[in-house]
Design a protein around this motif. Structure first.
Motif, PDB file in Angstrom:
ATOM      1  N   UNK A  65      42.025  56.204  42.880  1.00 49.54           N
ATOM      2  CA  UNK A  65      41.415  54.896  42.632  1.00 49.54           C
ATOM      3  C   UNK A  65      41.045  54.213  43.938  1.00 49.54           C
ATOM      4  N   UNK A  66      40.099  53.300  43.811  1.00 53.55           N
ATOM      5  CA  UNK A  66      39.612  52.499  44.928  1.00 53.55           C
ATOM      6  C   UNK A  66      39.619  51.048  44.472  1.00 53.55           C
ATOM      7  N   UNK A  67      40.229  50.166  45.251  1.00 57.33           N
ATOM      8  CA  UNK A  67      40.333  48.764  44.862  1.00 57.33           C
ATOM      9  C   UNK A  67      39.864  47.872  45.997  1.00 57.33           C
ATOM     10  N   UNK A  68      39.015  46.920  45.681  1.00 56.36           N
ATOM     11  CA  UNK A  68      38.521  45.944  46.637  1.00 56.36           C
ATOM     12  C   UNK A  68      39.130  44.598  46.265  1.00 56.36           C
ATOM     13  N   UNK A  69      39.752  43.919  47.230  1.00 53.26           N
ATOM     14  CA  UNK A  69      40.446  42.662  46.951  1.00 53.26           C
ATOM     15  C   UNK A  69      40.126  41.610  48.011  1.00 53.26           C
ATOM     16  N   UNK A  70      39.827  40.399  47.573  1.00 52.99           N
ATOM     17  CA  UNK A  70      39.723  39.289  48.522  1.00 52.99           C
ATOM     18  C   UNK A  70      41.131  38.859  48.910  1.00 52.99           C
ATOM     19  N   UNK A  71      41.259  38.105  50.011  1.00 52.14           N
ATOM     20  CA  UNK A  71      42.607  37.766  50.474  1.00 52.14           C
ATOM     21  C   UNK A  71      43.340  36.837  49.517  1.00 52.14           C
ATOM     22  N   UNK A  72      42.611  36.165  48.646  1.00 46.64           N
ATOM     23  CA  UNK A  72      43.271  35.362  47.623  1.00 46.64           C
ATOM     24  C   UNK A  72      43.992  36.208  46.597  1.00 46.64           C
ATOM     25  N   UNK A  73      43.598  37.471  46.463  1.00 51.06           N
ATOM     26  CA  UNK A  73      44.228  38.378  45.506  1.00 51.06           C
ATOM     27  C   UNK A  73      45.324  39.228  46.129  1.00 51.06           C
ATOM     28  N   UNK A  74      45.437  39.203  47.455  1.00 51.53           N
ATOM     29  CA  UNK A  74      46.464  40.015  48.122  1.00 51.53           C
ATOM     30  C   UNK A  74      47.648  39.174  48.581  1.00 51.53           C
TER      31      UNK A  74
END
Length: 267
Positions: free
Chosen positions: A197-206
C-alpha cells in the motif's frame, strides 16, 4: 477534512490511474497573503495541474513536472497578485506515479508518504527540514497555552521568522512562487514488488505519530487497513479535542486540516 466545520480546507488530494497527489496549503495565519485567490486556490490549482502533468507526461521526472506546474500557477496570478510578498501562499507536495514496475515519488514539505510492504513493515518519507527549522524557533510558543492572546502573539512572531527562512539555503523548501523549490524535493523510486500500500497524508493527519506520540506508523497503517481514513482522522480529532489549550501537546493550532489518500496495491 477541514480543521473546523464550515472552514475552508486548504489541503488538496486527488488520484488518477496510477498516480496520486496530496498538497497542504499554507500561509501566515492572520496575515495578508498578497494573493487575491487565497491558499486553498493555490493548493488545489497546483495539485490539479501536477496530477494532470504527471499522467500526461509519464516519462518526465516528477520533480520536473512539479517545477513545470509551479511555473504555470505563477503565470496564472502573477499579474494580479504580489508574489514577492513574504506571506504569499505555499504548499507541501506529495506525488506518486506507477510505471515500469516501480513507484516514483516526490516529497516537498512536511506532508508524509507512507509505504507498506506485504509483511506490514512501514517506511515513512517526510521532508524534515521545516520541522528542524521550526524546532529552533518555536520554544517561546510551546511555553504558552494554545489560543491565549500571548500564544497568538508568540505564534505570529514565530511564523514571521519561519517565513524568512522559506526557500533559502539553511532553511526549508516548499512549493510557492519559485519553481526552483522543486529541485530541493525528496525523490526516489521504489520497486512495486512486495509493496502492499501507498498512503499520502497531510501533517494534520499524522499528528498521532509525529506530534502527539501516541501511535506508530504500523498502528496508523492498521487503522487505515481495517477502518479507513475517516477513522484515522476521527482519532486525531478526538486527541485534539482532549487537549484544546495545548497543555499536553504544545501546538500552533488546536486542530488542523487533515487529509489522507490510502492506496492499496495488492489484496
Amino acid at each position: 477534512m477541514p480543521a473546523e466545520p464550515g472552514r475552508e480546507n486548504e489541503d488538496f488530494a486527488a488520484a488518477a490511474a496510477g498516480a496520486a497527489v496530496l498538497l497542504d496549503g499554507a500561509g501566515v495565519a492572520g496575515a495578508e497573503t498578497g494573493c487575491t485567490h487565497g491558499i486553498a486556490w493555490f493548493s488545489s490549482t497546483l495539485g490539479g495541474l501536477l496530477l494532470s502533468t504527471i499522467t500526461a507526461q509519464p516519462a518526465r521526472p516528477l520533480a520536473d513536472c512539479l517545477a513545470d506546474s509551479i511555473r504555470v500557477v505563477r503565470s496564472l496570478h502573477e499579474d494580479s497578485c504580489d508574489l514577492t510578498y513574504r506571506a504569499s501562499p505555499t504548499s507541501t507536495v506529495v506525488a506518486v506515479r506507477v510505471g515500469a514496475g516501480a513507484l516514483e515519488y516526490v516529497v516537498l514539505g512536511d506532508s508524509t508518504l507512507l509505504l507498506a510492504d506485504e509483511d506490514g513493515k512501514t517506511t515513512a518519507i517526510t521532508d524534515q527540514r521545516l520541522d528542524e527549522v521550526g524546532k529552533r524557533l518555536r520554544g517561546p510558543v510551546d511555553e504558552l497555552l494554545t489560543g491565549s492572546p500571548e500564544h497568538a502573539a508568540a505564534l505570529a512572531r514565530y511564523r514571521d521568522a519561519l517565513t524568512g527562512l522559506r526557500n533559502r539555503s539553511g532553511g526549508f523548501w516548499i512549493a510557492g512562487p519559485d519553481a526552483q523549490a522543486a529541485e530541493h524535493a525528496l525523490t526516489g523510486v521504489v520497486p512495486l514488488e512486495n509493496l502492499a500500500s501507498v498512503t499520502l497524508l497531510s501533517d494534520g493527519a499524522t499528528r498521532l505519530v509525529d506530534s502527539f506520540d501516541i501511535a506508530t506508523w504500523e498502528g496508523t497503517l492498521s487503522v487505515l487497513s481495517s477502518a479507513g481514513p475517516g477513522e484515522l482522522i476521527r482519532r486525531v480529532r478526538e486527541a485534539e479535542t482532549g487537549d484544546p489549550d495545548g497543555r499536553r501537546w504544545p501546538s500552533g493550532k488546536a486542530q488542523d486540516d487533515a487529509t489522507v489518500l490510502h492506496w492499496v496495491l495488492s489484496e
